[in-house]
Design a protein around this motif. Structure first.
Motif, PDB file in Angstrom:
ATOM      1  N   PHE A  99      -9.010  26.025  -8.304  1.00  0.00           N
ATOM      2  CA  PHE A  99      -8.205  25.417  -9.150  1.00  0.00           C
ATOM      3  C   PHE A  99      -9.189  24.573  -9.769  1.00  0.00           C
ATOM      4  N   ASP A 100      -8.814  24.722 -11.180  1.00  0.00           N
ATOM      5  CA  ASP A 100      -9.410  23.363 -12.186  1.00  0.00           C
ATOM      6  C   ASP A 100      -8.071  22.820 -12.607  1.00  0.00           C
ATOM      7  N   LEU A 101      -8.456  22.065 -11.732  1.00  0.00           N
ATOM      8  CA  LEU A 101      -7.750  19.789 -11.860  1.00  0.00           C
ATOM      9  C   LEU A 101      -8.015  19.471 -12.587  1.00  0.00           C
ATOM     10  N   GLU A 102      -7.630  18.601 -12.469  1.00  0.00           N
ATOM     11  CA  GLU A 102      -8.638  16.807 -12.636  1.00  0.00           C
ATOM     12  C   GLU A 102      -6.959  15.791 -12.890  1.00  0.00           C
ATOM     13  N   PRO A 103      -8.661  14.355 -12.393  1.00  0.00           N
ATOM     14  CA  PRO A 103      -7.523  13.615 -12.942  1.00  0.00           C
ATOM     15  C   PRO A 103      -6.577  12.604 -14.023  1.00  0.00           C
ATOM     16  N   VAL A 104      -5.765  12.867 -14.404  1.00  0.00           N
ATOM     17  CA  VAL A 104      -5.382  11.551 -16.274  1.00  0.00           C
ATOM     18  C   VAL A 104      -5.311  10.518 -16.135  1.00  0.00           C
ATOM     19  N   GLY A 105      -4.646  10.178 -14.854  1.00  0.00           N
ATOM     20  CA  GLY A 105      -4.652   8.299 -14.352  1.00  0.00           C
ATOM     21  C   GLY A 105      -4.133   8.167 -13.305  1.00  0.00           C
ATOM     22  N   ILE A 106      -4.336   6.705 -12.811  1.00  0.00           N
ATOM     23  CA  ILE A 106      -4.136   6.307 -11.819  1.00  0.00           C
ATOM     24  C   ILE A 106      -2.629   5.705 -11.207  1.00  0.00           C
ATOM     25  N   GLY A 107      -2.940   5.931 -10.350  1.00  0.00           N
ATOM     26  CA  GLY A 107      -0.974   5.042  -9.768  1.00  0.00           C
ATOM     27  C   GLY A 107      -1.242   4.199  -8.771  1.00  0.00           C
ATOM     28  N   ILE A 108      -0.406   4.755  -7.522  1.00  0.00           N
ATOM     29  CA  ILE A 108      -0.428   3.474  -7.043  1.00  0.00           C
ATOM     30  C   ILE A 108      -1.194   3.401  -5.459  1.00  0.00           C
ATOM     31  N   ALA A 109      -1.116   3.185  -4.802  1.00  0.00           N
ATOM     32  CA  ALA A 109      -1.719   3.142  -3.449  1.00  0.00           C
ATOM     33  C   ALA A 109      -0.937   2.075  -2.551  1.00  0.00           C
ATOM     34  N   ASN A 110      -0.267   3.219  -2.031  1.00  0.00           N
ATOM     35  CA  ASN A 110       0.623   2.801  -0.411  1.00  0.00           C
ATOM     36  C   ASN A 110      -0.723   1.977   0.683  1.00  0.00           C
ATOM     37  N   LYS A 111      -0.311   1.360   1.731  1.00  0.00           N
ATOM     38  CA  LYS A 111      -0.926   0.166   2.859  1.00  0.00           C
ATOM     39  C   LYS A 111      -0.225   1.490   3.703  1.00  0.00           C
ATOM     40  N   THR A 112      -1.472   1.473   4.640  1.00  0.00           N
ATOM     41  CA  THR A 112      -1.875   2.167   5.480  1.00  0.00           C
ATOM     42  C   THR A 112      -2.366   1.564   6.814  1.00  0.00           C
ATOM     43  N   GLY A 113      -2.084   1.633   7.754  1.00  0.00           N
ATOM     44  CA  GLY A 113      -2.287   1.320   9.409  1.00  0.00           C
ATOM     45  C   GLY A 113      -2.266   1.446  10.481  1.00  0.00           C
ATOM     46  N   LEU A 114      -2.923   1.448  11.460  1.00  0.00           N
ATOM     47  CA  LEU A 114      -2.413   1.791  13.053  1.00  0.00           C
ATOM     48  C   LEU A 114      -0.669   1.228  13.240  1.00  0.00           C
ATOM     49  N   PHE A 115       0.092   1.863  13.998  1.00  0.00           N
ATOM     50  CA  PHE A 115       0.756   1.768  14.453  1.00  0.00           C
ATOM     51  C   PHE A 115       1.400   1.971  16.084  1.00  0.00           C
ATOM     52  N   SER A 116       2.285   1.215  16.623  1.00  0.00           N
ATOM     53  CA  SER A 116       2.453   1.716  17.998  1.00  0.00           C
ATOM     54  C   SER A 116       3.738   0.284  18.215  1.00  0.00           C
ATOM     55  N   LYS A 117       4.442   1.257  19.067  1.00  0.00           N
ATOM     56  CA  LYS A 117       6.294   0.603  19.802  1.00  0.00           C
ATOM     57  C   LYS A 117       5.555   0.344  21.183  1.00  0.00           C
ATOM     58  N   LYS A 118       4.293   0.204  21.349  1.00  0.00           N
ATOM     59  CA  LYS A 118       4.330   0.368  22.828  1.00  0.00           C
ATOM     60  C   LYS A 118       3.119  -0.725  23.292  1.00  0.00           C
ATOM     61  N   TYR A 119       2.821  -1.098  22.110  1.00  0.00           N
ATOM     62  CA  TYR A 119       1.680  -1.946  22.404  1.00  0.00           C
ATOM     63  C   TYR A 119       1.856  -2.760  21.597  1.00  0.00           C
ATOM     64  N   LYS A 120       1.208  -4.182  21.429  1.00  0.00           N
ATOM     65  CA  LYS A 120       1.420  -5.548  20.656  1.00  0.00           C
ATOM     66  C   LYS A 120      -0.151  -5.555  20.020  1.00  0.00           C
ATOM     67  N   SER A 121      -1.302  -5.175  20.310  1.00  0.00           N
ATOM     68  CA  SER A 121      -2.633  -5.589  20.113  1.00  0.00           C
ATOM     69  C   SER A 121      -3.467  -4.192  20.490  1.00  0.00           C
ATOM     70  N   LEU A 122      -4.024  -3.787  18.927  1.00  0.00           N
ATOM     71  CA  LEU A 122      -5.198  -2.624  19.611  1.00  0.00           C
ATOM     72  C   LEU A 122      -6.102  -2.989  21.207  1.00  0.00           C
ATOM     73  N   ASP A 123      -5.637  -4.433  21.683  1.00  0.00           N
ATOM     74  CA  ASP A 123      -6.484  -4.545  23.128  1.00  0.00           C
ATOM     75  C   ASP A 123      -6.505  -3.973  24.138  1.00  0.00           C
ATOM     76  N   GLU A 124      -5.061  -3.973  24.147  1.00  0.00           N
ATOM     77  CA  GLU A 124      -3.724  -3.598  25.211  1.00  0.00           C
ATOM     78  C   GLU A 124      -3.783  -2.409  25.158  1.00  0.00           C
ATOM     79  N   LEU A 125      -4.579  -1.030  24.055  1.00  0.00           N
ATOM     80  CA  LEU A 125      -4.575   0.296  24.641  1.00  0.00           C
ATOM     81  C   LEU A 125      -5.361   0.341  25.741  1.00  0.00           C
ATOM     82  N   PRO A 126      -4.431   1.582  26.412  1.00  0.00           N
ATOM     83  CA  PRO A 126      -5.203   1.976  27.482  1.00  0.00           C
ATOM     84  C   PRO A 126      -6.434   2.807  27.331  1.00  0.00           C
ATOM     85  N   VAL A 127      -7.187   3.633  28.910  1.00  0.00           N
ATOM     86  CA  VAL A 127      -7.569   4.866  28.322  1.00  0.00           C
ATOM     87  C   VAL A 127      -7.310   5.739  28.706  1.00  0.00           C
TER      88      VAL A 127
END
Length: 271
Positions: A99-127
């Protein structure tokens, strides 16, 4: 002599009016500015459409339900502008589809991250923890890069823009990577140990507090959502006017704040 001058002026005026009329007809023949987006980005675009109408700019909004059709429709000339993707994703599509397409203007950036419903920190992640990442090639790689930034894995230094599991050179916790449909990542949190969460989807889903990331992805302008058009239309004044409305209209800002709260960044303010 006076009669001749008057006649000449009259003919000049007629010619000028005729030219203006031709321009108006040509502009009218363009019809409305056709803008494509998807449900995740539609509300502020809808607000921009309303402001545009008040300014005399006719805009037709087309909402798509998949990540393929907005670019296909734009490349085919069925729409004039789309807004739903970041540039790296666009680059992958262009390389794959030509495709011959190109950006012509900038918008927003949504924040992203690592989430869990089982653990409170990354240190708790099991093997052997199961980690859900977006299933499309580019965003899967983005998820791997996020895991590396969080110190959970290590990737080859020269892995390139499209990262896959072959680039993982160290995985001390033996994480299991699951490819999940981009829009289903919030629901996956009910089943997996960890997921790459896109906060606008998390907010809409209600599955988890979108502020509760165990690790946040650093804000990177390369992942900002861009307005995209065909190169031949990049100087279309209607496109410039619509992008300006999106970036500056108070009505649009109000919808952005309502939809995303403090979980987004207005990248045009950082340029």
């Amino acid at each position: 002599m006076t009669v001749l001058k008057t006649a000449a002026r009259t003919l000049g005026l007629i010619a000028a009016l005729s030219a203006l009329s031709s321009i108006a007809i040509a502009d009218a023949a363009k019809g409305p500015l056709r803008v494509g987006t998807n449900a995740g980005f539609a509300p502020p675009i809808e607000a921009a459409v309303a402001v545009a109408k008040a300014q005399g700019l006719d805009v037709k909004l087309i909402e798509f339900t998949d990540p393929v059709t907005p670019n296909t429709s734009l490349a085919n000339g069925e729409i004039d502008l789309n807004y739903f993707q970041h540039k790296p994703f666009l680059d992958v599509v262009k390389a794959a589809r030509g495709f011959d397409l190109e950006p012509v203007g900038i918008g927003i950036a949504n924040k992203t991250g690592l989430f869990s419903k089982k653990y409170k920190s990354l240190d708790e992640l099991p093997v052997g923890a199961r980690v859900a990442l977006a299933g499309d090639p580019f965003n899967f790689g983005r998820g791997l890069e996020l895991l590396e930034a969080a110190g959970l894995i290590k990737l080859k230094p020269d892995h390139g823009p499209q990262v896959n599991v072959d680039a993982v050179i160290d995985n001390p916790r033996k994480l299991k990577f699951l490819e999940i449909d981009f829009h289903q990542l919030p629901q996956s949190l009910n089943e997996v140990d960890l997921a790459h969460g896109y906060t606008h989807f998390l907010k809409a889903s209600g599955v988890i507090d979108p502020h509760a990331a165990l690790f946040w992805e650093p804000i990177n302008p390369r992942y900002g959502i861009v307005f995209v058009a065909q190169p031949k239309n990049k100087d279309d004044p209607r496109i410039a006017q619509f992008i300006k409305i999106y970036q500056t209209a108070p009505e649009v800002r109000a919808v952005l704040d309502k939809q995303y709260g403090d979980l987004y960044v207005r990248l045009w303010e950082r340029e």
